[in-house]
Design a protein around this motif. Structure first.
Motif, PDB file in Angstrom:
ATOM      1  N   VAL A  95      -4.730  18.726 -21.397  1.00 60.01           N
ATOM      2  CA  VAL A  95      -5.774  17.834 -21.891  1.00 60.01           C
ATOM      3  C   VAL A  95      -7.175  18.405 -21.701  1.00 60.01           C
ATOM      4  CG1 VAL A  95      -4.386  15.753 -21.645  1.00 60.01           C
ATOM      5  CG2 VAL A  95      -5.821  16.508 -19.736  1.00 60.01           C
ATOM      6  N   TYR A  96      -7.306  19.509 -20.955  1.00 67.20           N
ATOM      7  CA  TYR A  96      -8.619  20.109 -20.719  1.00 67.20           C
ATOM      8  C   TYR A  96      -8.449  21.581 -20.394  1.00 67.20           C
ATOM      9  CZ  TYR A  96     -13.191  21.056 -18.660  1.00 67.20           C
ATOM     10  OH  TYR A  96     -14.420  21.590 -18.382  1.00 67.20           O
ATOM     11  N   ARG A  97      -9.374  22.411 -20.907  1.00 68.50           N
ATOM     12  CA  ARG A  97      -9.374  23.840 -20.581  1.00 68.50           C
ATOM     13  C   ARG A  97     -10.810  24.321 -20.539  1.00 68.50           C
ATOM     14  NH1 ARG A  97      -6.053  28.600 -20.972  1.00 68.50           N
ATOM     15  NH2 ARG A  97      -7.365  30.398 -21.353  1.00 68.50           N
ATOM     16  N   GLN A  98     -11.113  25.152 -19.535  1.00 69.55           N
ATOM     17  CA  GLN A  98     -12.440  25.733 -19.375  1.00 69.55           C
ATOM     18  C   GLN A  98     -12.282  27.172 -18.919  1.00 69.55           C
ATOM     19  OE1 GLN A  98     -15.192  23.517 -16.825  1.00 69.55           O
ATOM     20  NE2 GLN A  98     -15.551  25.390 -15.697  1.00 69.55           N
TER      21      GLN A  98
ATOM     22  N   ILE B 225     -11.482  34.203 -18.351  1.00 73.07           N
ATOM     23  CA  ILE B 225     -10.877  35.000 -17.284  1.00 73.07           C
ATOM     24  C   ILE B 225     -10.610  34.131 -16.062  1.00 73.07           C
ATOM     25  CG2 ILE B 225     -11.264  36.915 -15.685  1.00 73.07           C
ATOM     26  CD1 ILE B 225     -12.745  38.316 -17.971  1.00 73.07           C
ATOM     27  N   GLU B 226     -11.579  33.313 -15.704  1.00 67.73           N
ATOM     28  CA  GLU B 226     -11.382  32.324 -14.646  1.00 67.73           C
ATOM     29  C   GLU B 226     -11.162  30.983 -15.342  1.00 67.73           C
ATOM     30  OE1 GLU B 226     -13.717  30.455 -10.835  1.00 67.73           O
ATOM     31  OE2 GLU B 226     -14.200  32.484 -11.482  1.00 67.73           O
ATOM     32  N   VAL B 227      -9.903  30.533 -15.351  1.00 64.51           N
ATOM     33  CA  VAL B 227      -9.498  29.383 -16.161  1.00 64.51           C
ATOM     34  C   VAL B 227      -9.231  28.158 -15.289  1.00 64.51           C
ATOM     35  CG1 VAL B 227      -7.714  28.524 -17.726  1.00 64.51           C
ATOM     36  CG2 VAL B 227      -8.462  30.898 -17.881  1.00 64.51           C
TER      37      VAL B 227
ATOM     38  N   ASN C 198      -1.862  13.647 -13.158  1.00 63.56           N
ATOM     39  CA  ASN C 198      -2.672  14.756 -13.648  1.00 63.56           C
ATOM     40  C   ASN C 198      -2.592  15.913 -12.664  1.00 63.56           C
ATOM     41  OD1 ASN C 198      -5.112  13.668 -15.828  1.00 63.56           O
ATOM     42  ND2 ASN C 198      -3.710  12.226 -14.902  1.00 63.56           N
ATOM     43  N   TYR C 199      -2.527  17.127 -13.190  1.00 55.65           N
ATOM     44  CA  TYR C 199      -2.460  18.333 -12.375  1.00 55.65           C
ATOM     45  C   TYR C 199      -3.590  19.270 -12.743  1.00 55.65           C
ATOM     46  CZ  TYR C 199       2.196  16.760 -11.155  1.00 55.65           C
ATOM     47  OH  TYR C 199       3.245  16.021 -10.705  1.00 55.65           O
ATOM     48  N   LEU C 200      -4.141  19.966 -11.733  1.00 58.04           N
ATOM     49  CA  LEU C 200      -5.178  20.960 -11.945  1.00 58.04           C
ATOM     50  C   LEU C 200      -4.553  22.341 -11.799  1.00 58.04           C
ATOM     51  CD1 LEU C 200      -8.200  21.649 -12.294  1.00 58.04           C
ATOM     52  CD2 LEU C 200      -8.352  21.652  -9.791  1.00 58.04           C
ATOM     53  N   PHE C 201      -4.748  23.183 -12.812  1.00 51.96           N
ATOM     54  CA  PHE C 201      -4.273  24.561 -12.790  1.00 51.96           C
ATOM     55  C   PHE C 201      -5.476  25.475 -12.803  1.00 51.96           C
ATOM     56  CE2 PHE C 201      -3.198  28.446 -15.171  1.00 51.96           C
ATOM     57  CZ  PHE C 201      -2.266  28.978 -14.294  1.00 51.96           C
ATOM     58  N   LYS C 202      -5.523  26.441 -11.888  1.00 49.59           N
ATOM     59  CA  LYS C 202      -6.604  27.414 -11.838  1.00 49.59           C
ATOM     60  C   LYS C 202      -5.998  28.798 -11.852  1.00 49.59           C
ATOM     61  CE  LYS C 202     -10.446  29.149  -9.216  1.00 49.59           C
ATOM     62  NZ  LYS C 202     -11.631  29.261  -9.888  1.00 49.59           N
ATOM     63  N   ALA C 203      -6.532  29.644 -12.733  1.00 53.14           N
ATOM     64  CA  ALA C 203      -6.077  31.026 -12.814  1.00 53.14           C
ATOM     65  C   ALA C 203      -7.288  31.936 -12.814  1.00 53.14           C
ATOM     66  CB  ALA C 203      -5.262  31.252 -14.079  1.00 53.14           C
ATOM     67  N   ASN C 204      -7.147  33.079 -12.143  1.00 57.97           N
ATOM     68  CA  ASN C 204      -8.180  34.098 -12.114  1.00 57.97           C
ATOM     69  C   ASN C 204      -7.481  35.447 -12.149  1.00 57.97           C
ATOM     70  OD1 ASN C 204     -10.377  35.732 -11.704  1.00 57.97           O
ATOM     71  ND2 ASN C 204     -11.280  34.452 -10.107  1.00 57.97           N
ATOM     72  N   GLY C 205      -7.550  36.114 -13.301  1.00 57.47           N
ATOM     73  CA  GLY C 205      -6.819  37.372 -13.455  1.00 57.47           C
ATOM     74  C   GLY C 205      -5.322  37.116 -13.450  1.00 57.47           C
ATOM     75  N   TYR C 206      -4.609  37.778 -12.525  1.00 58.81           N
ATOM     76  CA  TYR C 206      -3.157  37.625 -12.437  1.00 58.81           C
ATOM     77  C   TYR C 206      -2.718  36.576 -11.422  1.00 58.81           C
ATOM     78  CZ  TYR C 206      -2.889  41.837 -15.240  1.00 58.81           C
ATOM     79  OH  TYR C 206      -3.014  42.748 -16.260  1.00 58.81           O
TER      80      TYR C 206
END
Length: 59
Positions: A7-10, A13-15, A27-35
């Motif tokens: 429902v949301y993306r920002q 590279i740092e997502v 609701n869940y928060l997903f954070k990615a940075n690189g691999y």
């Protein structure tokens, strides 16, 4: 594979993303940075999971 809806993306590279479980409304928060990345329940100010109550209407 329709159980979770993004429902949301920002970011690129740092997502940061917010996903909703369509069965429970949590609701869940997903954070990615690189691999690297991580997923956690999104919590309100009282430490309780954020829940989308009208899942079918909101998504």
């Amino acid at each position: 594979m329709d159980r979770f809806k993004k429902v949301y993306r920002q970011g690129v590279i740092e997502v940061l993303e917010v996903w909703v479980d369509t069965e429970t409304g949590v609701n869940y928060l997903f954070k990615a940075n690189g691999y690297a990345g991580g997923l956690t329940a999104l919590l309100d100010k009282d430490g309780k999971p954020v829940v989308t109550h009208d899942i079918k209407e909101d998504l």
